[in-house]
Write a protein that holds these residues in place. Structure first.
Motif, PDB file in Angstrom:
ATOM      1  N   TYR B 215       0.772  -1.337  -0.003  1.00 23.23           N
ATOM      2  CA  TYR B 215       0.088   0.057  -0.082  1.00 23.23           C
ATOM      3  C   TYR B 215       0.837   1.222   0.037  1.00 23.23           C
ATOM      4  N   THR B 216       1.967   1.317   0.703  1.00 21.46           N
ATOM      5  CA  THR B 216       2.841   2.454   0.839  1.00 21.46           C
ATOM      6  C   THR B 216       3.446   2.759  -0.533  1.00 21.46           C
ATOM      7  N   ASP B 217       3.807   1.693  -1.423  1.00 18.60           N
ATOM      8  CA  ASP B 217       4.140   1.864  -2.645  1.00 18.60           C
ATOM      9  C   ASP B 217       3.185   2.514  -3.653  1.00 18.60           C
ATOM     10  N   CYS B 218       1.890   2.227  -3.245  1.00 15.74           N
ATOM     11  CA  CYS B 218       0.890   2.791  -4.385  1.00 15.74           C
ATOM     12  C   CYS B 218       0.779   4.276  -3.876  1.00 15.74           C
ATOM     13  N   ILE B 262       7.966  16.319  -3.250  1.00 15.76           N
ATOM     14  CA  ILE B 262       8.997  15.594  -2.793  1.00 15.76           C
ATOM     15  C   ILE B 262       9.011  15.304  -1.417  1.00 15.76           C
ATOM     16  N   VAL B 263       8.727  16.227  -0.590  1.00 17.19           N
ATOM     17  CA  VAL B 263       8.413  16.145   0.807  1.00 17.19           C
ATOM     18  C   VAL B 263       7.296  14.940   1.175  1.00 17.19           C
ATOM     19  N   LEU B 264       6.498  14.822   0.381  1.00 21.68           N
ATOM     20  CA  LEU B 264       5.516  13.890   0.562  1.00 21.68           C
ATOM     21  C   LEU B 264       6.045  12.595   0.334  1.00 21.68           C
ATOM     22  N   SER B 265       6.736  12.345  -0.650  1.00 18.80           N
ATOM     23  CA  SER B 265       7.572  11.086  -0.753  1.00 18.80           C
ATOM     24  C   SER B 265       8.309  10.644   0.045  1.00 18.80           C
ATOM     25  N   SER B 266       9.213  11.577   0.679  1.00 17.53           N
ATOM     26  CA  SER B 266       9.895  11.260   1.584  1.00 17.53           C
ATOM     27  C   SER B 266       9.197  10.862   2.884  1.00 17.53           C
ATOM     28  N   SER B 267       8.077  11.504   3.270  1.00 12.53           N
ATOM     29  CA  SER B 267       7.284  11.188   4.346  1.00 12.53           C
ATOM     30  C   SER B 267       6.708   9.829   4.161  1.00 12.53           C
ATOM     31  N   ILE B 268       6.231   9.465   2.924  1.00 10.45           N
ATOM     32  CA  ILE B 268       5.781   8.132   2.908  1.00 10.45           C
ATOM     33  C   ILE B 268       6.680   7.049   2.847  1.00 10.45           C
ATOM     34  N   VAL B 269       8.015   7.335   2.577  1.00 10.39           N
ATOM     35  CA  VAL B 269       9.006   6.413   2.726  1.00 10.39           C
ATOM     36  C   VAL B 269       9.216   6.448   4.294  1.00 10.39           C
ATOM     37  N   ALA B 270       9.054   7.439   4.988  1.00  8.27           N
ATOM     38  CA  ALA B 270       9.569   7.456   6.515  1.00  8.27           C
ATOM     39  C   ALA B 270       8.386   6.573   6.988  1.00  8.27           C
ATOM     40  N   TYR B 271       7.130   6.343   6.351  1.00  6.81           N
ATOM     41  CA  TYR B 271       5.932   5.669   7.009  1.00  6.81           C
ATOM     42  C   TYR B 271       6.518   4.086   7.155  1.00  6.81           C
ATOM     43  N   PHE B 286       1.606   6.875  11.011  1.00  4.92           N
ATOM     44  CA  PHE B 286       1.089   7.949  10.075  1.00  4.92           C
ATOM     45  C   PHE B 286       1.128   9.356  10.576  1.00  4.92           C
ATOM     46  N   PHE B 287       0.976   9.348  11.879  1.00  7.06           N
ATOM     47  CA  PHE B 287       1.296  10.849  12.618  1.00  7.06           C
ATOM     48  C   PHE B 287       2.765  11.068  12.428  1.00  7.06           C
ATOM     49  N   LYS B 288       3.611  10.059  12.586  1.00 11.15           N
ATOM     50  CA  LYS B 288       5.046  10.249  12.402  1.00 11.15           C
ATOM     51  C   LYS B 288       5.483  10.891  10.974  1.00 11.15           C
ATOM     52  N   SER B 289       4.773  10.277   9.814  1.00  8.26           N
ATOM     53  CA  SER B 289       4.703  10.836   8.514  1.00  8.26           C
ATOM     54  C   SER B 289       4.389  12.101   8.495  1.00  8.26           C
ATOM     55  N   VAL B 290       3.166  12.209   9.129  1.00  8.31           N
ATOM     56  CA  VAL B 290       2.705  13.890   8.914  1.00  8.31           C
ATOM     57  C   VAL B 290       3.718  14.750   9.573  1.00  8.31           C
ATOM     58  N   GLY B 291       4.269  14.294  10.724  1.00 10.70           N
ATOM     59  CA  GLY B 291       5.267  15.144  11.478  1.00 10.70           C
ATOM     60  C   GLY B 291       6.590  15.264  10.610  1.00 10.70           C
ATOM     61  N   VAL B 292       6.899  14.161   9.973  1.00 10.24           N
ATOM     62  CA  VAL B 292       7.809  14.213   9.049  1.00 10.24           C
ATOM     63  C   VAL B 292       7.691  15.223   7.998  1.00 10.24           C
ATOM     64  N   PHE B 293       6.713  15.331   7.498  1.00 12.49           N
ATOM     65  CA  PHE B 293       6.208  16.155   6.360  1.00 12.49           C
ATOM     66  C   PHE B 293       6.288  17.375   6.718  1.00 12.49           C
ATOM     67  N   LEU B 294       5.871  17.816   7.807  1.00 13.61           N
ATOM     68  CA  LEU B 294       5.976  19.305   8.430  1.00 13.61           C
ATOM     69  C   LEU B 294       7.151  19.752   8.852  1.00 13.61           C
TER      70      LEU B 294
END
Lengths: 671, 671
Positions: B215-218, B262-271, B286-294
């Motif tokens: 799913y994360t790949d998608c 760019i940042v979104l893809s980094s955050s998804i990788v971080a998920y 998920f919240f970690k990813s949102v945090g990473v994004f911000l």
């Protein structure tokens, strides 16, 4: 281009599953990428610091330290900090003792618990160094691949040298420059090589030598260290408006001897005596090396010239490119860079090709560019050159402390300093003596001393030395080269201004003005000219009458230069702009690219006098210097003492060098 | 910089003795270096060809194919030739089956018959590919390290976008642009991600899927493909002078959504969900990813802004740098590049930092540069941007045939096309509806259709996709992305001109002129403005009154904007030039960097109308549009309906947008 070198490390792209061990690898790669960024950032900050200090120096008119010397000092400081200030993170892995086949592969597939990883060969490491090499990640990161210097940083520097060559003064002294560059570099290389071989033998006797040092290594050192780079001296000359002919001699020599030194070092590497005894002189191998030298040099020269001509043709036919300076500039940049790659791809020397490409571009293509593109290309290469040069010099400063395989041998270093001094003396003084036999106007003693003094070693010597630091001898050569560069840049750079005044070399010269005339026998002069310059004269009139009109929008229309029966062909090949723009173009590019007219009457070697002019003629200069218009060929004929005295105006404006002009007139009067 | 990527291979520097095997290695390395040159040369020639054809197209006014589309076609052709025309030289070595420890090292020392060789890790190779990967040396050579795209080629493109941003129209539509870029990209990413997960599940049912696809790949695919790049559309808009607000919306959205993607893809990788089950949704991750994004986004933003401000300060204090445009340009270039490196070194995203650095540089530093440096920096980044962009597009064409790990799955590809269509529709139409609720002047239906149509995918999507092509899912995503880029660039690029006329979008607009006014209730408008724009207003007046005077030589003197008790401080901080040059600077940079004055009275979202204006007001435009001078703050007050009606002239020239101007007057009359 001067092109930011990319971070050498990279993130791993092989994260197949989600296993912990791979996460660790990914984090390690991430860490490595971060360190790469930090190391590049270090260089950027070094350059920024250098720029700000240069500004301060220029503002305060400080001349005892040039920007390159400054960049080196900052590099040294940062090098000390990196060396002694950062923790030693021993990240090096233990040797991996699998016995492989007889020779190492360039790529390696390694099976790590079922997964295959690809490795690329980096180089050999001497067994003694395995444990003390690269304990410090940061030190490893700031060490660039030597090829970066050759392939990324040198080309823009050399291209800029060729592109911004002041042609008039260069061609005026062409003979002497070629002699210094070719003969001089060869002489210097062999003298230094032989002296160093003596030093090496001495070291072996005293027991100071702990590795192998062959005769070819000594010769290679001679070739490496023979490339002079008087960038500091020339910067000060430029600022003080010192004598233009001395400038031309020094600049021309340094640009061409860089090229000679590169090719020379390649040829020496190619010198592979057959059989076991590598010490013995092998005539066959020697001649092979000479052949390699000639082949590489002429090949690179041709390659550069051809690309320049092709670019000129493109910019000639795609005249509407003028409307799109961006496309024009990009095309110019790409074509110049492709010269480099093409030469490398063909096994020639890219740096040499780029030099001649720059000269050709300045001679032909520049005339076809739009006004905006002229300044754009000039500025683009100026910035690239500036960044590349300062980068190399800061890197040199850094390398003194961060390079991990230094071998400083006091005997070798002292020997090298003596050898480069003797090598330079042995080529400047005898060659000047020989040249003075042929030159109408002699290279005076103080000019010779100044040339002797200006034998700095710079970016090229460094790049040649760092290219191969695998063996003991090469490491010692590299360390010694580094010290020689430091010493010469600082001492010579700081000493230029005092030296100029001590040697009574005139400053404040208007570069467009010609050197003051001296009294000479005009008939002897004409004879000498006719004897020595027929080849150049042939080339010049061919270039002016056929190449320039075909390749550029300037020069006389082909319809006037070709025989009348070629009328149709001539008309087709001549750009309509030639008729219109001829006059205009001459006016425009007179500053940067000097008029052909100048070449015509000044192709011979002209006097270089150091102590100012003597009286009456000087006043006339400003009045008569630029007044006559004439077709250049006629001017050439007239200058060579031909019968036709008429001064016709057929659209080519000639800037008559005062001296020739006056002398011709007086010659005619005598007849 | 757009920076020639260095030849990836290198000569071996480890030629210790003279043994035959080492000679062979050296020759192999030489050969590899030659091939590197040839591969780079291929790209250079591709670019040259592209430039010449572009010239032809511009000359003939061909608009159905943009230069980027052209570069791709040439890339394709060369790719086919390389793929099928060059001999397959199987130079790959057999796997080397020594069992290593649990994880691969980044460097490896290999003992080959007594000598140690260093190897560096290149990446994992899936076992099935070992024998068919890289049989062809030439194909391997033209495959660049993906990091080259991210670290060398993207930064100049993105910086140029930020630096050349037309600020007036950008800020006028800031709210909408931010909404499209942030909300829109997030919506698009999640919709595409979920749709693709459905497609993947379908493929698994049908048995079309031969590898793992999480799913994360998608979601990652959603992030990759959400970055739009309407470079073709904007080029045509520019040429035809299409509606400036539509231009601003499209341009602003595409610049910012690159950053978001760019940042979104980094955050998804971080998920990284904890535990074994990677399919399940994990709220903590998920919240970690949102945090990473911000964190990454705001960090990168800060980094870029800070470097921009530092550069502005340097150029502010080193005013004498004006005399040395070369130093100034070099400094500007280095500081901008250091932003990128600094952000990467701190673990932020360099590309995003460079974008905001570009915007800050244009806002502050640009005002401090000398006139020559302004054009130099502009031209330098223009050339770098042009070369980098066309390089990426030709590489894309080439990659379709030379990339060796393509996985084309028809179901996935069709699904992806449907998904990107739906994803774009799902963010353009609902968001426009929501924005139109708040906007005084609606984004009309034909503008929405045009934005929907302009959803091209370009360099950024490619760079994100090629970054990691190690696994099955990533390879399939890469191949699909490539096809989407081809399709959208060619179809949308060719269809822009017909689409513009079909949708009745006005062309031939003067960008300095404002859109024609429509009848509206000015009181409601003022209220809306006051409600929505207080933050922007606060920022604007702070920037105009304090930051601009401190950081640049323009803006009102601090002595007038600071309270009187700060008189001394204000006097110290204000550059003496402010008093003198204020008027002059405004005049000069009005074309490239638009006046602040414009911002003041146009900070709100303005109407975008498609069908031209309606009558009486248009005639007044040219007469009244530029007549009034006023201090910008007062203008802001006045525009917001404050009591003070006076129009004073304190040195800041304001270009009043016609509409606001007229409406205010009519509003006042009503009151």
């Amino acid at each position: 281009g001067a092109a930011p070198a990319p971070p050498r490390g990279r993130r791993l792209s092989g994260a197949g599953g989600r296993a912990m061990e791979e996460l660790a690898t990914e984090q390690e790669a991430e860490e490595s990428h971060r360190q790469d960024s930090v190391s590049l950032l270090t260089f950027i900050l070094l350059l920024t610091l250098t720029i700000l200090t240069i500004w301060l120096f220029k503002h305060r008119r400080v001349r005892f330290l040039h920007e390159t010397g400054l960049a080196m000092i900052y590099g040294l400081i940062v090098g000390v900090i990196l060396r002694y200030g950062t923790p030693s993170t021993s990240g090096h892995d233990k040797p991996f003792s699998c016995s492989q086949e007889d020779r190492p592969f360039t790529t390696l597939l390694v099976n790590v618990s079922g997964k295959f990883f690809e490795y690329t060969l980096k180089g050999e490491i001497s067994p003694g160094k395995i444990h003390n090499v690269e304990q410090n990640d940061m030190l490893r990161k700031v060490t660039f691949d030597p090829e970066v210097f050759f392939n990324i940083l040198l080309p823009p520097i050399i291209f800029h040298a060729g592109y911004s060559l002041k042609k008039r003064h260069f061609f005026r002294n062409l003979g002497s420059i070629l002699a210094y560059a070719f003969l001089g570099t060869a002489v210097s290389c062999f003298i230094i090589g032989n002296l160093m071989y003596g030093v090496v033998k001495l070291m072996k006797l005293v027991g100071q030598l702990s590795g192998k040092f062959y005769y070819t290594d000594c010769l290679l050192f001679g070739a490496i260290i023979s490339a002079t780079d008087p960038v500091t001296v020339l910067a000060i000359f430029n600022e003080l408006h010192a004598d233009v002919d001395l400038y031309a001699l020094l600049f021309g020599e340094s640009v061409l001897n860089d090229a000679v030194a590169i090719v020379l070092s390649s040829s020496i590497v190619a010198y592979q005596p057959t059989g076991e005894n590598t010490h013995a002189f092998d005539a066959a191998a020697f001649f092979k090396s000479v052949g390699v030298f000639l082949g590489i040099f002429s090949g690179s020269f041709m390659m550069g010239a051809v690309t320049g001509v092709v670019t000129a043709l493109i910019s000639f036919f795609f005249t509407k490119l003028h409307c799109f300076p961006l496309l024009e500039t990009a095309l110019f940049f790409l074509m110049s860079w492709s010269t480099f790659l093409l030469a490398e791809a063909c096994g020639f020397t890219g740096v040499v090709a780029v030099l001649f490409c720059g000269i050709t571009q300045a001679h032909y293509t520049y005339n076809n560019l739009s006004v905006e593109s002229r300044s754009r290309t000039k500025q683009l290469f100026e910035v690239l050159h500036f960044l590349a040069e300062n980068f190399i010099f800061s890197y040199m400063g850094l390398a003194l402390f961060t390079f991990q395989k230094h071998i400083f041998s006091p005997v070798f270093i002292i020997g090298a300093f003596v050898a480069i001094f003797l090598g330079r003396a042995a080529h400047i003084y005898p060659l000047s003596f020989l040249l003075n036999l042929g030159r109408r106007h002699k290279i005076s003693w103080n000019f010779q001393h100044m040339m002797m003094f200006s034998g700095l070693r710079g970016a090229m010597a460094f790049a040649l030395a760092i290219r191969d630091t695998a063996t003991y001898s090469h490491q010692m050569m590299f360390s010694t080269t580094l010290l020689i560069v430091f010493f010469t840049v600082w001492i010579v750079g700081g000493g230029t201004t005092p030296m100029l005044s001590w040697l009574n070399i005139r400053v404040g010269v208007d570069p467009d003005q010609d050197p003051p005339p001296t009294n000479d026998n005009s008939e002897r002069r004409n004879r000498t000219k006719q004897e020595s310059a027929w080849l150049f004269r042939l080339w010049y009139s061919f270039d002016h009458n056929y190449l320039k009109p075909i390749l550029t929008h300037s020069g006389p229309p082909l319809t006037t230069t070709l025989p009348s029966w070629c009328g149709l062909v001539a008309h087709c090949l001549t750009s309509p702009q030639v008729y219109d723009n001829q006059e205009q173009l001459r006016e425009e590019d007179s500053d940067f690219i000097l008029n052909d007219g100048d070449l015509t009457v000044t192709y011979g070697d002209t006097t270089i006098t150091a102590n100012g002019s003597s009286g009456p003629h000087t006043a006339t200069t400003s009045l008569d210097g630029r007044r006559t218009k004439s077709n250049s060929e006629e001017a050439l004929e007239r200058d060579l003492g031909a019968a036709d005295h008429e001064v016709t105006s057929r659209g080519t404006r000639l800037v008559f060098p005062l001296e020739d002009n006056l002398m011709c007139l007086s010659g005619f009067t005598k007849v």
